[in-house]
Design an enzyme around this catalytic site. Structure first.
Site, mmCIF file in Angstrom:
data_model
loop_
_atom_site.group_PDB
_atom_site.id
_atom_site.type_symbol
_atom_site.label_atom_id
_atom_site.label_comp_id
_atom_site.label_asym_id
_atom_site.label_seq_id
_atom_site.Cartn_x
_atom_site.Cartn_y
_atom_site.Cartn_z
ATOM 1 N N ARG A 94 0.823 -1.209 0.000
ATOM 2 C CA ARG A 94 0.000 0.000 0.000
ATOM 3 C C ARG A 94 0.855 1.256 0.000
ATOM 4 N NH1 ARG A 94 -2.204 -4.004 -0.682
ATOM 5 N NH2 ARG A 94 -4.366 -4.527 -0.378
ATOM 6 N N GLU A 97 1.902 1.700 -3.387
ATOM 7 C CA GLU A 97 0.758 2.196 -4.154
ATOM 8 C C GLU A 97 0.577 3.696 -3.943
ATOM 9 O OE1 GLU A 97 -3.986 1.191 -4.733
ATOM 10 O OE2 GLU A 97 -2.950 0.414 -2.967
ATOM 11 N N SER A 120 15.872 14.781 0.260
ATOM 12 C CA SER A 120 16.885 13.865 0.766
ATOM 13 C C SER A 120 16.241 12.682 1.473
ATOM 14 C CB SER A 120 17.803 14.588 1.751
ATOM 15 O OG SER A 120 18.714 13.683 2.335
#
Length: 159
Positions: A94, A97, A120
């Protein structure tokens, strides 16, 4: 069951018993990650990822973890080796995703508001909390805080 990854071969199998003993010592201590992190002087997120084999632990922090968990420091020497990072898990899917979906938008906002720069991942902070919203739903709140790094302008442009 997920296929065995390089991480399984290179880290988790090699130190599976040691990581299990580390998790058992934490459980026996009764400390939460937050409480243990406060004793060690590190963030709870970093410490929790140590227990999953995802962080290199400097020797002085391995000593502090050992002291806080009342285990011999020699039993935590494996933590001072640089791990092979990576994992497969539904929560991690997830998160990928989320980055796949919102990554281009995040990139656009960083460039729009920060100029020709990146975030960074070394000078970086991360925290996660589970909070309750006004409707009583539990929500996951993830905060990422990375230093804005402008691209260098060395050499002839475009380089």
């Amino acid at each position: 069951m997920a296929p065995m990854s390089n991480a399984d071969y290179l880290t988790r199998i090699k130190y599976a018993d040691a990581y299990e003993a580390l998790r058992e010592a934490k459980k026996a201590s009764g400390l939460t990650y937050k409480e243990l992190a406060e004793k060690v002087g590190v963030s709870k997120m970093w410490l929790a990822s140590v227990f999953d084999g995802q962080q290199y632990v400097p020797e002085e922090y391995a000593e502090k973890i050992a002291a806080a968990l009342s285990v011999p420091v020699e039993k935590l020497a494996f933590l001072t080796e640089h791990p092979y990072k990576g994992n497969t898990d539904p929560i991690l899917y997830r998160l990928h995703e989320v980055i796949d979906t919102y990554g281009p938008a995040i990139k656009a906002i960083i460039h729009e508001e920060g100029g020709n720069a990146i975030m960074s991942a070394i000078d970086f902070g991360l925290d996660v909390d589970v909070v309750t919203d006004a409707e009583g739903n539990h929500r996951v709140k993830i905060t990422m805080d990375g230093k804005l790094l402008p691209y260098a302008k060395k050499g002839k442009y475009p380089w």
